[in-house]
Design a protein around this motif. Structure first.
Motif, PDB file in Angstrom:
ATOM      1  N   ALA A  16       0.863  -1.242  -0.032  1.00  0.00           N
ATOM      2  CA  ALA A  16       0.003   0.005  -0.028  1.00  0.00           C
ATOM      3  C   ALA A  16       0.886   1.221  -0.109  1.00  0.00           C
ATOM      4  O   ALA A  16       1.911   1.459   0.566  1.00  0.00           O
ATOM      5  CB  ALA A  16      -1.072   0.178   1.394  1.00  0.00           C
ATOM      6  N   GLY A  17       0.447   2.104  -0.902  1.00  0.00           N
ATOM      7  CA  GLY A  17       1.072   3.477  -0.820  1.00  0.00           C
ATOM      8  C   GLY A  17       2.178   3.457  -2.087  1.00  0.00           C
ATOM      9  O   GLY A  17       2.492   4.732  -2.402  1.00  0.00           O
ATOM     10  N   ASP A  18       2.462   2.377  -2.925  1.00  0.00           N
ATOM     11  CA  ASP A  18       3.372   2.399  -4.013  1.00  0.00           C
ATOM     12  C   ASP A  18       2.565   3.007  -5.206  1.00  0.00           C
ATOM     13  O   ASP A  18       1.444   2.798  -5.218  1.00  0.00           O
ATOM     14  CB  ASP A  18       3.910   1.001  -4.142  1.00  0.00           C
ATOM     15  N   TYR A  19       3.282   3.597  -5.912  1.00  0.00           N
ATOM     16  CA  TYR A  19       2.884   4.079  -7.366  1.00  0.00           C
ATOM     17  C   TYR A  19       3.748   3.817  -8.558  1.00  0.00           C
ATOM     18  O   TYR A  19       4.944   3.826  -8.311  1.00  0.00           O
ATOM     19  CB  TYR A  19       2.513   5.402  -7.284  1.00  0.00           C
ATOM     20  N   ASP A  22       4.216   9.664   0.180  1.00  0.00           N
ATOM     21  CA  ASP A  22       3.968  10.293   1.102  1.00  0.00           C
ATOM     22  C   ASP A  22       2.693  11.505   1.200  1.00  0.00           C
ATOM     23  O   ASP A  22       2.889  11.618  -0.169  1.00  0.00           O
ATOM     24  CB  ASP A  22       5.215  10.846   1.759  1.00  0.00           C
ATOM     25  N   LEU A  23       2.024  11.751   2.065  1.00  0.00           N
ATOM     26  CA  LEU A  23       0.980  12.942   1.857  1.00  0.00           C
ATOM     27  C   LEU A  23       1.799  14.105   1.558  1.00  0.00           C
ATOM     28  O   LEU A  23       2.793  14.361   2.236  1.00  0.00           O
ATOM     29  CB  LEU A  23       0.299  13.117   3.091  1.00  0.00           C
ATOM     30  N   GLN A  45      -1.682  15.703 -14.336  1.00  0.00           N
ATOM     31  CA  GLN A  45      -0.692  15.805 -12.851  1.00  0.00           C
ATOM     32  C   GLN A  45      -1.635  14.993 -11.876  1.00  0.00           C
ATOM     33  O   GLN A  45      -2.708  14.959 -11.856  1.00  0.00           O
ATOM     34  CB  GLN A  45      -0.571  17.238 -12.369  1.00  0.00           C
ATOM     35  N   LEU A  46      -1.004  14.427 -10.943  1.00  0.00           N
ATOM     36  CA  LEU A  46      -1.660  13.434 -10.027  1.00  0.00           C
ATOM     37  C   LEU A  46      -0.649  13.824  -8.546  1.00  0.00           C
ATOM     38  O   LEU A  46       0.357  13.596  -8.569  1.00  0.00           O
ATOM     39  CB  LEU A  46      -1.417  12.130 -10.377  1.00  0.00           C
ATOM     40  N   TRP A  47      -1.549  14.185  -7.851  1.00  0.00           N
ATOM     41  CA  TRP A  47      -1.173  14.444  -6.147  1.00  0.00           C
ATOM     42  C   TRP A  47      -1.823  13.415  -5.360  1.00  0.00           C
ATOM     43  O   TRP A  47      -2.869  13.012  -5.432  1.00  0.00           O
ATOM     44  CB  TRP A  47      -1.340  15.785  -5.757  1.00  0.00           C
ATOM     45  N   TYR A  48      -0.915  13.124  -4.048  1.00  0.00           N
ATOM     46  CA  TYR A  48      -1.583  12.517  -2.721  1.00  0.00           C
ATOM     47  C   TYR A  48      -1.536  13.472  -1.832  1.00  0.00           C
ATOM     48  O   TYR A  48      -0.460  13.677  -1.355  1.00  0.00           O
ATOM     49  CB  TYR A  48      -0.560  11.261  -2.563  1.00  0.00           C
ATOM     50  N   VAL A  49      -2.741  13.782  -1.221  1.00  0.00           N
ATOM     51  CA  VAL A  49      -2.875  14.807  -0.338  1.00  0.00           C
ATOM     52  C   VAL A  49      -3.624  14.744   0.706  1.00  0.00           C
ATOM     53  O   VAL A  49      -4.492  13.740   0.851  1.00  0.00           O
ATOM     54  CB  VAL A  49      -3.313  16.070  -1.172  1.00  0.00           C
ATOM     55  N   ARG A  50      -3.606  15.251   1.939  1.00  0.00           N
ATOM     56  CA  ARG A  50      -4.521  15.478   3.028  1.00  0.00           C
ATOM     57  C   ARG A  50      -5.340  16.585   3.084  1.00  0.00           C
ATOM     58  O   ARG A  50      -6.374  16.918   3.695  1.00  0.00           O
ATOM     59  CB  ARG A  50      -3.568  15.459   4.308  1.00  0.00           C
ATOM     60  N   ASP A  51      -5.098  17.901   2.296  1.00  0.00           N
ATOM     61  CA  ASP A  51      -5.925  18.967   1.916  1.00  0.00           C
ATOM     62  C   ASP A  51      -5.233  19.622   0.464  1.00  0.00           C
ATOM     63  O   ASP A  51      -4.363  19.194  -0.051  1.00  0.00           O
ATOM     64  CB  ASP A  51      -5.938  19.850   3.005  1.00  0.00           C
TER      65      ASP A  51
END
Length: 261
Positions: A123-126, A188-189, A200-206
């Protein structure tokens, strides 16, 4: 707007899809696609994939190759691994460069399975999959796929399943080489996973994690945990929402999401 879910049954799909996606009534669902009820397709397609068996070894053409075959565009994609059983693997690229003749023969004989570069995932790999990359997804994986809006896949090998192969077209568009794309790793977040050319692609908390939102373009939000509120709607895991870069977007304190544009 929340996009509509489309359930796609697959021989390698699962009957135990997480309950956030709805009741499957025993169906073996492998993919859930998200689309808008519009005349023209959106430029980005979001899918969730759920695997209980290996997917075929396959390849996608680039834009020029697809258009030469009468399609509107090729297909490049990014996979974000949401969950993976111990030992789960994906295959990206080949262990050594293969000529077209070698790739064709290996696909016919099944040797291609041993020539693939199988990578353990968690989990978390891309991984970004450029057009022409020979690839396959293994069993025991939940992932989100963000891609060009195209449904064009050439199967090279399918483990003896009774489905059509596309060896001539597939070999013609393949670059059967080791995978070296830098758009891969463990997220990572706050990380930007992909920067163009198609999205474009992001992994975010906000949304503060995304410094360059395009104000006049659509934004895709795929919640992985918690809730995201925008345009008077609340989205959670199992949803995909498209909104404007000018919209007010609020994340719950426990939210995590992929954001694409």
């Amino acid at each position: 707007m929340k996009l509509s879910k489309h359930l796609v049954d697959k021989p390698w799909g699962r009957t135990d899809i997480p309950p956030e996606f709805g009741t499957m009534n025993g169906r073996r669902v492998g993919e859930i696609w998200y689309s808008a009820e519009t005349d023209a397709p959106l430029p980005i397609l979001v899918k969730w994939l759920f695997t209980s068996e290996r997917l075929s070894i396959q390849v996608h053409p680039d834009d020029a190759q697809a258009r030469a075959r009468g399609m509107s565009s090729g297909k490049e994609e990014c996979w974000y691994i949401v969950d993976a059983e111990p030992g789960a693997v994906i295959g990206i690229g080949t262990k050594r460069p293969l000529s077209s003749e070698e790739l064709y023969a290996a696909s016919l004989s099944g040797e291609i399975e041993a020539l693939m570069d199988w990578k353990k995932v968690s989990a978390g790999d891309y991984f970004y999959i450029p057009a022409g990359t020979v690839h396959a997804i293994g069993a025991g994986i939940h992932l989100v796929e963000v891609q060009q809006y195209a449904d064009i896949t050439y199967r090279l090998y399918d483990y003896g399943r009774d489905r059509e192969l596309h060896l001539d077209d597939g070999v013609a568009v393949s670059s059967a080489t080791p995978y070296t794309d830098p758009r891969s790793g463990h997220a990572d977040l706050g990380d930007q996973l992909v920067a163009g050319p198609y999205f474009q692609l992001w992994y975010v908390r906000d949304m503060d994690n995304v410094p360059t939102l395009p104000p006049l373009r659509d934004i895709w939000i795929i919640p992985l945990a918690g809730q995201v509120q925008t345009d008077g709607q609340v989205a959670a895991k199992g949803d995909c929402i498209v909104t404007s870069g000018q919209a007010k977007i609020t994340f719950s304190s426990d939210a995590k999401a992929l954001v694409a544009f």
